[in-house]
Every structure is written in C-alpha cells, then in structure tokens.
Design a protein around this motif. Sequence first.
Motif, PDB file in Angstrom:
ATOM      1  N   UNK A 132       0.829  -1.209   0.000  1.00  0.00           N
ATOM      2  CA  UNK A 132       0.000   0.000   0.000  1.00  0.00           C
ATOM      3  C   UNK A 132       0.865   1.260   0.000  1.00  0.00           C
ATOM      4  N   UNK A 133       0.538   2.187  -0.886  1.00  0.00           N
ATOM      5  CA  UNK A 133       1.153   3.517  -0.898  1.00  0.00           C
ATOM      6  C   UNK A 133       0.022   4.520  -0.687  1.00  0.00           C
ATOM      7  N   UNK A 134      -0.017   5.093   0.485  1.00  0.00           N
ATOM      8  CA  UNK A 134      -1.084   6.036   0.823  1.00  0.00           C
ATOM      9  C   UNK A 134      -0.654   7.441   0.391  1.00  0.00           C
ATOM     10  N   UNK A 137      -1.370  10.390   2.842  1.00  0.00           N
ATOM     11  CA  UNK A 137      -0.690  10.473   4.142  1.00  0.00           C
ATOM     12  C   UNK A 137       0.522  11.389   4.059  1.00  0.00           C
ATOM     13  N   UNK A 138       0.928  11.911   5.205  1.00  0.00           N
ATOM     14  CA  UNK A 138       2.160  12.676   5.286  1.00  0.00           C
ATOM     15  C   UNK A 138       3.323  11.751   4.928  1.00  0.00           C
ATOM     16  N   UNK A 139       4.247  12.184   4.062  1.00  0.00           N
ATOM     17  CA  UNK A 139       5.347  11.308   3.636  1.00  0.00           C
ATOM     18  C   UNK A 139       6.172  10.749   4.788  1.00  0.00           C
ATOM     19  N   UNK A 140       6.341  11.526   5.857  1.00  0.00           N
ATOM     20  CA  UNK A 140       7.101  11.059   7.013  1.00  0.00           C
ATOM     21  C   UNK A 140       6.378   9.887   7.686  1.00  0.00           C
ATOM     22  N   UNK A 141       5.070  10.072   7.919  1.00  0.00           N
ATOM     23  CA  UNK A 141       4.273   9.002   8.518  1.00  0.00           C
ATOM     24  C   UNK A 141       4.222   7.779   7.608  1.00  0.00           C
ATOM     25  N   UNK A 142       4.074   8.033   6.311  1.00  0.00           N
ATOM     26  CA  UNK A 142       3.964   6.934   5.352  1.00  0.00           C
ATOM     27  C   UNK A 142       5.238   6.092   5.337  1.00  0.00           C
ATOM     28  N   UNK A 145       5.324   4.015   8.614  1.00  0.00           N
ATOM     29  CA  UNK A 145       4.307   2.966   8.709  1.00  0.00           C
ATOM     30  C   UNK A 145       4.566   1.834   7.724  1.00  0.00           C
ATOM     31  N   UNK A 146       5.101   2.164   6.547  1.00  0.00           N
ATOM     32  CA  UNK A 146       5.448   1.113   5.596  1.00  0.00           C
ATOM     33  C   UNK A 146       6.560   0.237   6.157  1.00  0.00           C
ATOM     34  N   UNK A 147       7.542   0.844   6.803  1.00  0.00           N
ATOM     35  CA  UNK A 147       8.633   0.069   7.393  1.00  0.00           C
ATOM     36  C   UNK A 147       8.108  -0.823   8.521  1.00  0.00           C
ATOM     37  N   UNK A 148       7.166  -0.319   9.287  1.00  0.00           N
ATOM     38  CA  UNK A 148       6.574  -1.110  10.370  1.00  0.00           C
ATOM     39  C   UNK A 148       5.869  -2.344   9.812  1.00  0.00           C
ATOM     40  N   UNK A 253      -5.815   1.385  10.753  1.00  0.00           N
ATOM     41  CA  UNK A 253      -6.196   2.336   9.727  1.00  0.00           C
ATOM     42  C   UNK A 253      -5.602   1.986   8.374  1.00  0.00           C
ATOM     43  N   UNK A 254      -4.379   1.497   8.371  1.00  0.00           N
ATOM     44  CA  UNK A 254      -3.719   1.160   7.111  1.00  0.00           C
ATOM     45  C   UNK A 254      -4.399  -0.033   6.433  1.00  0.00           C
ATOM     46  N   UNK A 255      -4.817  -1.009   7.211  1.00  0.00           N
ATOM     47  CA  UNK A 255      -5.473  -2.183   6.628  1.00  0.00           C
ATOM     48  C   UNK A 255      -6.816  -1.818   6.008  1.00  0.00           C
ATOM     49  N   UNK A 256      -7.531  -0.885   6.616  1.00  0.00           N
ATOM     50  CA  UNK A 256      -8.808  -0.442   6.044  1.00  0.00           C
ATOM     51  C   UNK A 256      -8.576   0.325   4.747  1.00  0.00           C
ATOM     52  N   UNK A 257      -7.513   1.139   4.702  1.00  0.00           N
ATOM     53  CA  UNK A 257      -7.193   1.861   3.470  1.00  0.00           C
ATOM     54  C   UNK A 257      -6.790   0.902   2.356  1.00  0.00           C
ATOM     55  N   UNK A 258      -6.219  -0.236   2.724  1.00  0.00           N
ATOM     56  CA  UNK A 258      -5.826  -1.233   1.732  1.00  0.00           C
ATOM     57  C   UNK A 258      -7.019  -2.027   1.209  1.00  0.00           C
ATOM     58  N   UNK A 259      -8.192  -1.796   1.810  1.00  0.00           N
ATOM     59  CA  UNK A 259      -9.400  -2.473   1.351  1.00  0.00           C
ATOM     60  C   UNK A 259      -9.573  -3.873   1.877  1.00  0.00           C
TER      61      UNK A 259
END
Length: 343
Positions: A132-134, A137-142, A145-148, A253-259
């Motif tokens: 997922x590439x949101x 989202x703020x690039x810093x947060x993105x 969260x992707x690394x997590x 929140x990320x999983x919901x955005x991923x559908x």
Amino acid sequence: MAISTEAAPAAMPAPIEKYLEHVRVERRLAARTVELYAIHLAALAQNAAAAGLALDQVQTAHVRRWMAQLHGAGRESRGIALVLSCWRSFYRWLGNEGLIGANPVQDVHAPKAARPLPKALAVDDAVRLAELHDAEADPWDEARDRAIVELLYGCGLRVGELVGLDVQPSGTARGWIDLDAAEANVLGKGSKRRLVPVGSKALEALAAWLAVRGDCAALEAAGLRDPGNAAALFIGRNGTRCSAHAVWKQLRGRSLKAGLSAPVHPHMLRHSFASHLLQSSSDLRAVQELLGHASISTTQVYTRLDFQHLAKAYDAAHPRAQARDEGPPAGGGSRRGNKNGHS
C-alpha cells in the motif's frame, strides 16, 4: 433434564433468594450479573427438583451429570464455566452459613475449549497491505508505517519486539536492525535474544524511513534538535518511541485503506508470516526458530492453518473434489471424507 437458560422463575427456593440478596446488597454485583446468577440458580433448582433432591442434597455426581447434559446440548465451554462459577459461589456461601458440609461443585470443571486457530491473512491480502502507498498520508508518517508493516510481516516480530528496536546496537538496546547483515536482533519472551533475517523489501522500507526519520519539523518543535541521536528506531511526532498501542492504531487504519475485509492487528501479521512460510517450505523447526518459540508445540498450531490452505486448494483444483451438476455423492457425505474419518 436440560438446563434452562431462559428467565428465572418468579419464586425460587429460600436459600437462593437469600443468596441473591447477599450478592446484590453485600457484594454489590451489577444488576445484569445478579440477573444471570438468578437464571443459573433457577436451573440448579429445577435440576435438583427433577432428581428429587433438596439443594443441600446435591452431590458432585449430580453436578457432573448436569454439566454433561449441557455439553451434549452444544453449550460452549465458556458458558458451562460461567454456570459452574455461579453454582460454586452459591454452595460456598451455603458452607459459610453452616448449611452444608462440603461444596459439591468444588472439583467440577468445564470441558477444555478447543484452542482457536490463529488468524492469518491470505497471501494476496498480506501483500496488498505491504504494498500500500497512501498518497494522502504525510510522507514522514507513510515511510515509517510502511517500514513497520514490512518488519511485522517480513520478520514475524511481536509488536513489543518491534517497538523495542533501536537505531544502533548498544549495551542497553533491546533490539536493533543490522542493515549490512540484513538481520534483526530482537529481545523476545523470557529475555531470549534471536536473530531474524530481514528481506529485501523490508530493507528498502527501512532505508526509506531512516532517510527521513530526522527530517520532521515536529521533532524540532518538541525540542529534539538532533533526532539522529535518539535511540528508538520508530518514533512518533513528539520524538518519543512509538508505543504498541500506536502501532495497533496505525495498522488498523492502514489495513482499512488497503481495502481488507477486516482490521488487521500486529499479531495477525506474525501469524501470517508463520503460516505463509509453512505453506512454502513446510520447515516447522525453522519457523520455530524464526518466531522464537521455546516449544515446537506452540509452532505446530500453524500446521493446522497450513492444512486448511491445502484443503481449500484441493477443493478448488482437484477434479474429484469439485462439485458436479448431479449433486452431492450418494449418502450426502463430504467429498473429502465422511464422518467416520475415511478419505
């Protein structure tokens, strides 16, 4: 006689009425709890009456038989345990009042509940979440969260192990990532250290996060002028180490955005890591080492998930498993095996 779980009768034996008054007034239990106690104790009175017994004549054998009836009727172990807890408390009170000599429920226990299977994502869902590439989202947060997500799914880390990671190894660090060796050094349960390989996708995500980790203006506003020297690998906008709760919230929140159909929590990615490795390698001992399980029996639960995966693949692909227009096989049994266990 089957135990009723409907409303309690209007009138009950005097000892039960006194006990309900006791839990309502002296123990100050919630109204709903008292209501459930009344229902369970009404069932006890009905069973005793059907057996021709007074409440103080009930023996352990009677209680075991009534619990067996509940179990046979399909009552879940948790529900049986709640009934037993109520009855045990009632007879304990009778003993304290000097009305009985022994508690007939003391040594009766509910049947053990089947160990639930861990919840794991399908491979496609796990990959969709990781990729997922949101854009909103703020690039810093993105980047963080992707690394997590990549570390949780790619390394099978517990959330506590993840948030305990530091940027650099030290004598006080609970864990760290060695980018050159592509390894995560983590402190697991029982203060046991283990090394976990870090895949290329996780390394890419970590490099992207580390490149921007010290660039957040919010960190300077918080007084953290040299964030590169901060210990924690994953930090929030206040410059402090991310908490497990924060990771849960971000991942949901990320999983919901991923559908995805249901919210994802960190341990679900650990389960997915183990299940997907077993589907590909079947190397149970290696998965045990990667997860940091002290006993292989803990890891073996994932073989049940792996079998479910294989069974679904069989049903979908094998010509002798597919449903045919003429309907089910004679006798109505499952194509994969009947109730007698033949396959």
